[in-house]
Design an enzyme around this catalytic site. Structure first.
Site, PDB file in Angstrom:
ATOM      1  NE  ARG A   9       2.619  -4.776   0.214  1.00  0.00           N
ATOM      2  CZ  ARG A   9       1.653  -5.664   0.181  1.00  0.00           C
ATOM      3  NH1 ARG A   9       0.459  -5.332   0.670  1.00  0.00           N
ATOM      4  NH2 ARG A   9       1.845  -6.868  -0.311  1.00  0.00           N
TER       5      ARG A   9
ATOM      6  NE  ARG B  91      -1.976   1.492 -13.893  1.00  0.00           N
ATOM      7  CZ  ARG B  91      -2.170   0.513 -14.756  1.00  0.00           C
ATOM      8  NH1 ARG B  91      -1.759   0.624 -16.011  1.00  0.00           N
ATOM      9  NH2 ARG B  91      -2.804  -0.581 -14.395  1.00  0.00           N
TER      10      ARG B  91
ATOM     11  NE  ARG C 121      -4.552  -8.932  -8.585  1.00  0.00           N
ATOM     12  CZ  ARG C 121      -4.451  -9.207  -7.298  1.00  0.00           C
ATOM     13  NH1 ARG C 121      -5.305 -10.043  -6.738  1.00  0.00           N
ATOM     14  NH2 ARG C 121      -3.501  -8.668  -6.557  1.00  0.00           N
TER      15      ARG C 121
ATOM     16  CG  HIS D  32       0.038  -6.649   6.740  1.00  0.00           C
ATOM     17  ND1 HIS D  32       1.238  -6.289   6.198  1.00  0.00           N
ATOM     18  CD2 HIS D  32      -0.741  -7.001   5.691  1.00  0.00           C
ATOM     19  CE1 HIS D  32       1.211  -6.415   4.885  1.00  0.00           C
ATOM     20  NE2 HIS D  32      -0.001  -6.845   4.554  1.00  0.00           N
TER      21      HIS D  32
ATOM     22  CD  GLU E  24       3.263  -4.356   7.953  1.00  0.00           C
ATOM     23  OE1 GLU E  24       3.283  -5.604   7.729  1.00  0.00           O
ATOM     24  OE2 GLU E  24       2.477  -3.585   7.408  1.00  0.00           O
TER      25      GLU E  24
ATOM     26  CB  THR F 227      -6.378  -2.893   3.253  1.00  0.00           C
ATOM     27  OG1 THR F 227      -7.005  -2.699   1.971  1.00  0.00           O
ATOM     28  CG2 THR F 227      -7.342  -2.501   4.352  1.00  0.00           C
TER      29      THR F 227
END
Length: 327
Positions: A236, A175, A154, A285, A265, A234
């Site tokens: 993980r 994938r 997305r 974040h 964090e 941006t």
């Protein structure tokens, strides 16, 4: 119902239109960040519904066991910070929309902002100008550079579109099924993982953190990158092998990084290694931290609460809890 909202740092939710969805409920908003189990247990002892801002607070068994009135946790997206098994055992419903087909444009925009910042040395020039200096370096033009999208989902697909608009050459690695979608959308795909890391001028990571993707980017992958290349994360931090990014930057491959996510964090230590590298742009974040994104996310989060209150919970990630299991 008695609702507690954690980690609303700037007390923003009360100012959003979607907050009206909680009219009639007893709502408490906490604007500071607390991870101490004892303090959280005291704050939340009467809470029936807990609202979370993504992964800002860890919700584990030692805390859950001290919240006898808690019946629902409502949030959005992935939930590595929640002990789902403990919730199920204690009869706590976890509702978390996975928002299929709905990209985070905020995260995609930040990603591209970090690319521009890094390649044009914008933070360095701003800091120098404020310190009484003029130009302090020479940046790189984006046009004709190769932008690698690792994970064409997305957000990755939106970032690819931004890159195309800037005249960049897009190369995708993902994938097999996702690679085919990228080809259908008109993007080139890398012949191999090795060539993907070796050929790209910019690589941006866009994958969910699941067991199959944890530490998927290795030290060997980073060592293949160009000394002029940029790695952007941006998504993980644990997508990258622990310690590999700092070591790779010190070794000069890649030459730059831009990160919005960290292993632990919040990052409050000014001596964190990434914060002290001149070839790294760091943000705290903020990929999803916009009023527009909050309205989208918390509309769903508050809808989940009202659905539960109506006796028809939605987006339940631990459905076994609905089979009559209780404390």
């Amino acid at each position: 119902m008695k609702i507690s909202i954690l980690d609303d740092y700037f007390d923003t939710l009360r100012t959003l239109p979607c907050f009206r969805k909680l009219d009639g409920h007893d709502v408490t908003v906490w604007t500071d960040h607390v991870q101490d189990v004892g303090l959280l247990a005291e704050r939340l002892r009467d809470t029936e519904v807990l609202v979370l801002f993504r992964e800002r607070t860890q919700i584990r068994a030692p805390l859950l066991g001290r919240l006898p009135k808690l019946r629902l946790i409502s949030q959005r997206s992935v939930y590595p910070h929640i002990d789902i098994d403990a919730c199920t055992r204690l009869g706590i419903v976890v509702s978390s929309s996975q928002h299929p087909g709905t990209p985070s444009y905020a995260a995609a925009e930040l990603t591209f902002g970090l690319i521009l910042d890094s390649l044009r040395l914008i933070p360095q020039h701003v800091a120098a100008l404020k310190a009484g200096q003029w130009q302090v370096g020479i940046g790189q033009t984006l046009r004709d550079k190769t932008l690698g999208i690792y994970g064409y989902g997305r957000i990755g697909s939106v970032v690819a579109g931004y890159g195309r608009a800037f005249g960049m050459n897009i190369l995708v690695w993902a994938r097999p099924a996702t690679l085919e979608k990228a080809r259908v959308d008109g993007y080139a795909t890398a012949p191999s993982r090795e060539s993907f890391f070796a050929d790209c001028d910019v690589i941006s990571l866009h994958m969910r953190l699941v067991p199959a993707t944890r530490h998927i980017v290795t030290a060997a992958d980073l060592a293949r990158m160009k000394p002029t290349a940029l790695l952007v994360n941006t998504s993980r931090a644990p997508l990258i092998e622990p310690g590999a990014l700092v070591a790779a930057l010190r070794a000069g491959r890649p030459g730059m990084a831009a990160v919005d996510v960290y292993e632990e964090e919040p990052v409050l230590d000014p001596h964190h290694p990434l914060l002290n590298m001149s070839n790294v742009v760091c943000t705290p974040h903020i990929g999803y931290v916009t009023r527009d994104e909050y309205e989208t996310q918390f509309t769903e989060i508050f809808d989940q609460i009202n659905a539960y209150a109506a006796g028809a919970p939605i987006n339940v990630v631990n459905p076994d809890v609905l089979k009559g299991k209780a404390r």
